[in-house]
Every structure is written in structure tokens, then in C-alpha cells.
Design a protein around this motif. Structure first.
Motif, short mmCIF file in Angstrom:
data_model
loop_
_atom_site.label_atom_id
_atom_site.label_comp_id
_atom_site.label_asym_id
_atom_site.label_seq_id
_atom_site.Cartn_x
_atom_site.Cartn_y
_atom_site.Cartn_z
N TRP A 142 0.82 -1.21 0.00
CA TRP A 142 0.00 0.00 0.00
C TRP A 142 0.85 1.27 0.00
O TRP A 142 0.33 2.35 -0.23
CB TRP A 142 -0.99 0.01 1.16
N SER A 201 -6.42 -9.53 -4.37
CA SER A 201 -6.23 -9.91 -2.97
C SER A 201 -5.63 -8.76 -2.15
O SER A 201 -5.99 -8.58 -0.99
CB SER A 201 -5.41 -11.19 -2.87
N GLU A 202 -4.74 -7.97 -2.73
CA GLU A 202 -4.22 -6.78 -2.03
C GLU A 202 -5.36 -5.81 -1.77
O GLU A 202 -5.50 -5.28 -0.65
CB GLU A 202 -3.12 -6.11 -2.86
N GLU A 241 -8.62 -6.38 -1.53
CA GLU A 241 -9.53 -6.91 -0.50
C GLU A 241 -8.92 -6.78 0.89
O GLU A 241 -9.63 -6.50 1.86
CB GLU A 241 -9.89 -8.37 -0.79
N SER A 242 -7.61 -6.97 1.01
CA SER A 242 -6.97 -6.90 2.33
C SER A 242 -6.95 -5.49 2.90
O SER A 242 -6.75 -5.31 4.09
CB SER A 242 -5.55 -7.47 2.27
N CYS A 271 -9.49 -3.53 3.12
CA CYS A 271 -10.71 -3.26 3.89
C CYS A 271 -10.40 -3.48 5.37
O CYS A 271 -9.96 -4.56 5.77
CB CYS A 271 -11.85 -4.18 3.44
N ASP A 272 -10.63 -2.46 6.17
CA ASP A 272 -10.31 -2.57 7.60
C ASP A 272 -11.38 -3.34 8.37
O ASP A 272 -11.16 -3.74 9.50
CB ASP A 272 -10.08 -1.19 8.23
N LEU A 274 -4.05 -4.66 9.07
CA LEU A 274 -2.80 -5.01 8.38
C LEU A 274 -1.57 -4.64 9.21
O LEU A 274 -0.51 -5.22 9.04
CB LEU A 274 -2.72 -4.32 7.01
N GLY A 304 -3.30 -8.78 11.16
CA GLY A 304 -4.62 -9.17 10.68
C GLY A 304 -5.72 -9.13 11.72
O GLY A 304 -6.87 -9.44 11.43
#
Length: 167
Positions: free
Chosen positions: A6, A17-18, A20-21, A23-24, A123, A127
Motif C-alpha cells: 500500500w 487480494s491486495e 480486498e486486504s 478493507c479494515d 494489516l 490481521g
């Protein structure tokens, strides 16, 4: 030390996939929002919209979609959500500019505005969402479900806490 994706990629360059990840998982996007508009009629008052006028103001409520798990802040039917709730918007790289209703703390919005990830983002915490919940940035413990209230009285549920953002 290598930089995180990011920090090196634009939102448009990220893999699915990056993306989607990012989203907090706060679930603020699952809250019903209402536009304060003098031109609204009884027939159009609760209708969905895809824009907001310069003279209009959006109000957040603490009414959340019935599909939301209010403990985990996750959709219980994520894969089918747009079929079960036609007004549910799937945020993508293609429509990010048009999604005007994301709260200021939304990671997608923060990155689009050049503000980076907030300190409580999962992140940055292996996670885990605990830092987000502890910072009060999720909807946990603050909502009612749309199938449990009379949405005609939405004015009684208008709140400002979804607009909060820290760091």
C-alpha cells in the motif's frame, strides 16, 4: 526493509487480494445513510441514489444491514450480498471515485486522499481487528439492524460517530 504494497502501489495497481486486504472491516459502509434534501417526496425519501448534490448533506445512521454480524463486523452473506441486498455497493478500483458515501476513516478513501493506513488498521496488527475495535473505529456495539427497526423513523437513528477518524 521492504515497503508494504500500500506504500508502493496505487489503488489501481493492486491485485484483487491486495485490494480486498485493505478493507479494515469496520462495517461503517454497512450503515444506512440518508441525504438531507428539501426536494425529497414521500415516495423518494428512502430510495437509493448514486450521487449527492452540492447543496445536499449526507447523514449516517446507526441502522445497519440485517446481514451484518454485529460482533465480527463482517457480512454473513458476503459472496451473495449484492444479490440479497441490491443496494449493497461492491467497492472496486473502477468505482472508487464514485463512491461518495465512504466515511473519512475508510482505508480506501484514506489511501485515495494520500493519508495512508490508520494506526489501528488490521494489516498493521497481524490481521487482528482488536486495535480497531478498541479505538472505537468499528460499528461493534453501536448499531441496530434494519430488520429490527421501523426505517420510517430513521431521523431517530442519525449519528455522527461514523465520521470520526483518528490519525
Amino acid at each position: 526493509m521492504t515497503q508494504a504494497f500500500w506504500q508502493t502501489k496505487t489503488l489501481e495497481q493492486m491485485t484483487r487480494s491486495e485490494w480486498e486486504s485493505l478493507c479494515d472491516g469496520c462495517a461503517k459502509c454497512c450503515l444506512h445513510k440518508f441525504i438531507d434534501d428539501e426536494n425529497t417526496t414521500d415516495e423518494t425519501e428512502l430510495m437509493p441514489t448514486d450521487h449527492i448534490g452540492e447543496d445536499e448533506q449526507m447523514n449516517y445512521s446507526n441502522i445497519a444491514c440485517y446481514l451484518l454480524n454485529d460482533k465480527t463486523c463482517q457480512c454473513t452473506q458476503y459472496a451473495k450480498r449484492t444479490k440479497l441486498v441490491p443496494d449493497c455497493v461492491q467497492l472496486t478500483q473502477d468505482n472508487l471515485d464514485d463512491v461518495f458515501f465512504m466515511p473519512p476513516s475508510c482505508t480506501y478513501r484514506r489511501l485515495k486522499e494520500g493519508r495512508g493506513l490508520p494506526s489501528w488498521h488490521p494489516l498493521l496488527h497481524k490481521g487482528k481487528k482488536s486495535a480497531m475495535h478498541k479505538a472505537g473505529m468499528s460499528v461493534r456495539g453501536k448499531i441496530v439492524k434494519d430488520n429490527e427497526v421501523d426505517i420510517d423513523f430513521f431521523e431517530d437513528y442519525i449519528v455522527t460517530w461514523p465520521l470520526n477518524d483518528i490519525d
